[in-house]
Write a protein that holds these residues in place. Structure first.
Motif, PDB file in Angstrom:
ATOM      1  N   ILE A  58       3.891  -4.802   5.714  1.00 39.83           N
ATOM      2  CA  ILE A  58       2.814  -4.198   4.930  1.00 39.83           C
ATOM      3  C   ILE A  58       1.519  -4.161   5.732  1.00 39.83           C
ATOM      4  CG2 ILE A  58       1.366  -4.479   2.869  1.00 39.83           C
ATOM      5  CD1 ILE A  58       3.843  -5.691   1.501  1.00 39.83           C
ATOM      6  N   SER A  59       1.250  -5.246   6.471  1.00 39.71           N
ATOM      7  CA  SER A  59       0.030  -5.307   7.282  1.00 39.71           C
ATOM      8  C   SER A  59       0.033  -4.259   8.391  1.00 39.71           C
ATOM      9  CB  SER A  59      -0.126  -6.699   7.890  1.00 39.71           C
ATOM     10  OG  SER A  59      -0.229  -7.686   6.885  1.00 39.71           O
ATOM     11  N   GLU A 213      -0.379 -10.689   0.159  1.00 37.41           N
ATOM     12  CA  GLU A 213       0.364 -10.119   1.268  1.00 37.41           C
ATOM     13  C   GLU A 213      -0.029  -8.674   1.569  1.00 37.41           C
ATOM     14  OE1 GLU A 213       4.547  -8.891  -0.691  1.00 37.41           O
ATOM     15  OE2 GLU A 213       3.993 -10.991  -0.907  1.00 37.41           O
ATOM     16  N   TYR A 214      -0.750  -8.040   0.647  1.00 35.46           N
ATOM     17  CA  TYR A 214      -1.176  -6.654   0.863  1.00 35.46           C
ATOM     18  C   TYR A 214      -2.617  -6.568   1.378  1.00 35.46           C
ATOM     19  CZ  TYR A 214       2.879  -5.647  -2.099  1.00 35.46           C
ATOM     20  OH  TYR A 214       4.141  -5.590  -2.636  1.00 35.46           O
ATOM     21  N   ASN A 215      -3.319  -7.705   1.471  1.00 31.98           N
ATOM     22  CA  ASN A 215      -4.753  -7.699   1.758  1.00 31.98           C
ATOM     23  C   ASN A 215      -5.118  -6.968   3.044  1.00 31.98           C
ATOM     24  OD1 ASN A 215      -5.313  -9.052  -0.568  1.00 31.98           O
ATOM     25  ND2 ASN A 215      -5.750 -11.024   0.380  1.00 31.98           N
ATOM     26  N   GLY A 217      -3.502  -4.737   4.925  1.00 30.29           N
ATOM     27  CA  GLY A 217      -3.281  -3.288   4.880  1.00 30.29           C
ATOM     28  C   GLY A 217      -4.304  -2.568   4.027  1.00 30.29           C
ATOM     29  N   ILE A 218      -4.619  -3.153   2.865  1.00 32.71           N
ATOM     30  CA  ILE A 218      -5.606  -2.540   1.967  1.00 32.71           C
ATOM     31  C   ILE A 218      -6.982  -2.512   2.623  1.00 32.71           C
ATOM     32  CG2 ILE A 218      -6.823  -2.786  -0.238  1.00 32.71           C
ATOM     33  CD1 ILE A 218      -4.253  -4.007  -1.376  1.00 32.71           C
TER      34      ILE A 218
END
Length: 231
Positions: A58-59, A213-215, A217-218
């Motif tokens: 995701i990153s 876990e999405y931080n 990438g967002i």
């Protein structure tokens, strides 16, 4: 030769680029398997290893989007096969674009300009290839020695090893971000906004753990959008 793109997108170049891409894909699979197998030595369960793999995937979305955007521009000048091969092997879009540009400038023309032909295209490809040789040689000849150097510096202290690794990562990322901060403009805005977004997301994740876990990438996507809007 004004129609050099016929050569740059020739099926033969696709065939020539495919083996290199295949090796990269095989390496990705082998490294992933070794990483999962090594998890037992770090007391990681299979589910924790999969979670780490998911976080990494995701990153990678943020950096992949940036590479994809540059890829579109490179494809229009050096063709799809070479762009596909170079970015799959190196993965650094700015480095490859700089190499292609320097190859054209060495021939006295502008990259993608009216006088950019088959000879200049060849110069761009050679510059990109030779620029990446140094990294590959260093990795092949000295990567296995780095563990010994690290152990000598840390003298077997696991805590010091972690601190050295953390300091190295902070230095590397500071170096990468520093260039954008100095450049100013949209790059500065993107770096600052993505940093602030990451801080905000970390606090939000304390209440919403699944968001953690999405931080990265967002935050990257927010920074890119802010940079584009500012520009």
């Amino acid at each position: 030769m004004s129609d050099y793109l016929q050569v740059a997108n020739d099926p033969m170049l696709w065939l020539m680029a495919a083996p290199g891409i295949g090796i990269v894909a095989l390496q990705a699979v082998l490294f992933s398997k070794k990483a999962f197998n090594a998890g037992q030595y770090a007391d990681l369960s299979r589910s924790e290893a999969w979670k780490a793999f998911k976080v990494g995937a995701i990153s990678a979305i943020g950096p992949a989007l940036a590479v994809f955007i540059v890829m579109l521009g490179m494809m229009s000048v050096v063709g799809a096969p070479i762009t596909w091969m170079r970015l799959a092997m190196i993965g650094s879009a700015p480095t490859e674009l700089t190499g292609a540009t320097m190859g054209a400038q060495a021939m006295g023309v502008e990259f993608g300009g009216p006088n950019y032909g088959i000879t200049e295209f060849s110069a761009s490809v050679w510059t990109m290839a030779l620029n990446g040789v140094g990294w590959l040689l260093f990795t092949g000849l000295f990567a296995h020695r780095l563990t010994g150097i690290r152990d000598r510096i840390s003298k077997g202290d696991d805590r010091l090893t972690v601190e050295i690794g953390g300091a190295a990562m902070l230095g590397a990322f500071a170096y990468l971000v520093g260039g954008h901060l100095i450049a100013g403009g949209g790059r500065l805005i993107a770096a600052v906004i993505s940093g602030l977004a990451m801080i905000a997301l970390v606090y939000i994740s304390k209440r919403m753990p699944k968001l953690l876990e999405y931080n990265l990438g967002i935050a990257m996507i927010i920074g890119m959008i802010a940079g584009v809007l500012f520009t």
